[in-house]
Write an enzyme that holds these catalytic residues in place. Structure first.
Site, PDB file in Angstrom:
ATOM      1  N   THR A 103       4.294   1.892   2.209  1.00 47.27           N
ATOM      2  CA  THR A 103       5.550   2.122   1.494  1.00 47.27           C
ATOM      3  C   THR A 103       6.310   3.286   2.112  1.00 47.27           C
ATOM      4  O   THR A 103       7.533   3.220   2.307  1.00 47.27           O
ATOM      5  CB  THR A 103       5.279   2.390   0.009  1.00 47.27           C
ATOM      6  OG1 THR A 103       4.683   1.229  -0.589  1.00 47.27           O
ATOM      7  CG2 THR A 103       6.558   2.726  -0.741  1.00 47.27           C
ATOM      8  N   ALA A 104       5.598   4.355   2.449  1.00 52.18           N
ATOM      9  CA  ALA A 104       6.238   5.505   3.088  1.00 52.18           C
ATOM     10  C   ALA A 104       6.801   5.126   4.455  1.00 52.18           C
ATOM     11  O   ALA A 104       7.952   5.451   4.786  1.00 52.18           O
ATOM     12  CB  ALA A 104       5.233   6.648   3.224  1.00 52.18           C
ATOM     13  N   GLY A 151       0.818  -1.192   0.000  1.00 49.21           N
ATOM     14  CA  GLY A 151       0.000   0.000   0.000  1.00 49.21           C
ATOM     15  C   GLY A 151       0.860   1.254   0.000  1.00 49.21           C
ATOM     16  O   GLY A 151       2.066   1.213   0.269  1.00 49.21           O
ATOM     17  N   CYS A 152       0.224   2.390  -0.304  1.00 51.80           N
ATOM     18  CA  CYS A 152       0.971   3.647  -0.417  1.00 51.80           C
ATOM     19  C   CYS A 152       1.494   4.129   0.940  1.00 51.80           C
ATOM     20  O   CYS A 152       2.681   4.465   1.081  1.00 51.80           O
ATOM     21  CB  CYS A 152       0.110   4.705  -1.083  1.00 51.80           C
ATOM     22  SG  CYS A 152      -1.539   4.926  -0.351  1.00 51.80           S
ATOM     23  N   TYR A 153       0.631   4.175   1.953  1.00 57.02           N
ATOM     24  CA  TYR A 153       1.081   4.571   3.289  1.00 57.02           C
ATOM     25  C   TYR A 153       2.157   3.614   3.824  1.00 57.02           C
ATOM     26  O   TYR A 153       3.183   4.067   4.361  1.00 57.02           O
ATOM     27  CB  TYR A 153      -0.088   4.606   4.254  1.00 57.02           C
ATOM     28  CG  TYR A 153      -1.031   5.792   4.157  1.00 57.02           C
ATOM     29  CD1 TYR A 153      -0.557   7.102   4.236  1.00 57.02           C
ATOM     30  CD2 TYR A 153      -2.405   5.600   4.041  1.00 57.02           C
ATOM     31  CE1 TYR A 153      -1.422   8.182   4.189  1.00 57.02           C
ATOM     32  CE2 TYR A 153      -3.288   6.671   3.989  1.00 57.02           C
ATOM     33  CZ  TYR A 153      -2.791   7.968   4.068  1.00 57.02           C
ATOM     34  OH  TYR A 153      -3.659   9.028   4.029  1.00 57.02           O
TER      35      TYR A 153
END
Length: 339
Positions: free
Chosen positions: A159-160, A155-157
């Site tokens: 990954t951060a 997911g995007c979050y």
């Protein structure tokens, strides 16, 4: 995989924001050919430029409604499938594509969590059982062998958060809980019309505090409990995350900086910045920019990435590059963004 000719691929969910970014990246990729772009069976066949006029004259792909009776014909032509679909739809479709002989890169959360009970709690449906374990495709930290039938794209979050903390996991204070405070653009909610993401309604606000399904994904990846506070931002795309963590006794700022530089020295899509990054640096790119600060025993990591590229489509293509033995950034640096 033989690299002597273009690899035919299909994008499922090609009408959505992550899907169209996938189509565009693959359309400009030197090794892939987008043979099919599929949408919901409820939609008519239409040129991709009818939905995204900015692609007129640049991409002539016809989006087709998906029907299961197409599986045989598609399997004869397509070797790689990218799924930018709702979680449960991916869970149902991916095993069929694998059985038909395709390699699947799944951008949904259908196969990210290893614990079946956690998956049920997070996504509300039973996770399908597959014959082989599904690798979690955090691109800078996974080593694909090129024979896996399915890769779960993070997911995007997460990954951060993982980019911020993976290099220093062993340096964190035991039993401490990092805090991930992150703001995402409204494109992270998808293309479907929703009141809370409409132009007149959207406003900077926190949501799903402590209950967001990405929290379990982060905890699984980092191997520790944490507090995740997501925010919806008044902008179109991008994620800016500030991650706080307590360092173990005796860990110096020099050791932390060294750990980050060693972890990402050979990772061209992770950029260590001298100042905290801005979204403008990364929007429309596959990069994730990172700035590290140590204040006493407190670690503060600022991370910026594009939620539709590094947080979704570009990471999927990055993983596909690794899968077939291409440079990690192949086809990603010059395509640009769609929306």
């Amino acid at each position: 995989m033989n690299q002597s000719k273009l690899i035919p691929c299909a994008v499922f969910g090609a009408s959505g924001y992550s899907g169209v970014e996938l189509v565009w990246l693959l359309h400009n990729h030197p090794q892939f050919n987008v043979a099919y772009g599929f949408t919901s069976s409820a939609r008519p066949a239409e040129p991709i430029a009818a939905l995204y006029p900015q692609l007129a004259g640049r991409c002539d792909l016809i989006l087709q409604p998906w029907h299961p009776n197409l599986l045989g014909a598609v399997a004869q032509q397509v070797r790689v499938a990218f799924l930018a679909l709702p979680h449960q739809t991916s869970a149902e479709l991916a095993p069929l594509l694998i059985k038909a002989g395709m390699t699947v890169f799944d951008l949904s959360g259908a196969f990210r969590l290893q614990d079946a009970k956690q998956h049920q709690a997070a996504y509300g449906f039973k996770q399908p059982h597959l014959a082989q374990p599904v690798p979690y495709g955090l691109a800078e930290w996974v080593d694909l062998q090129g024979d896996e039938p399915l890769i779960a794209v993070p997911g995007c979050y997460p990954t951060a958060a993982a980019t911020a903390l993976m290099p220093v996991r062993a340096m964190l204070k035991p039993d401490s809980a990092p805090i991930v405070n992150a703001v995402s653009g409204v494109s992270g909610a998808g293309r479907a019309a929703q009141a809370h993401t409409s132009f007149c309604e959207v406003s900077l606000q926190a949501y799903a505090i402590g209950t967001h399904r990405h929290q379990a994904e982060m905890a699984q990846t980092l191997g520790c409990e944490l507090l995740f506070v997501p925010h919806l931002g008044s902008f179109k795309r991008g994620i800016l995350a500030t991650v706080y963590a307590q360092l173990a006794a005796g860990v110096s700022a020099h050791q932390v900086q060294q750990a980050f530089h060693q972890a990402y020295a050979d990772q061209p899509l992770v950029r260590i910045c001298q100042t905290p990054p801005k979204l403008a640096q990364v929007v429309g790119t596959p990069y994730v920019d990172v700035h590290v600060t140590v204040i006493g025993s407190q670690l503060v990591v600022s991370v910026a990435l594009d939620n539709l590229q590094k947080g979704a489509a570009a990471q999927a293509v990055q993983l596909a590059n690794q899968y077939i033995g291409l440079p990690t950034e192949c086809g990603l640096l010059h395509a640009g963004a769609v929306i």
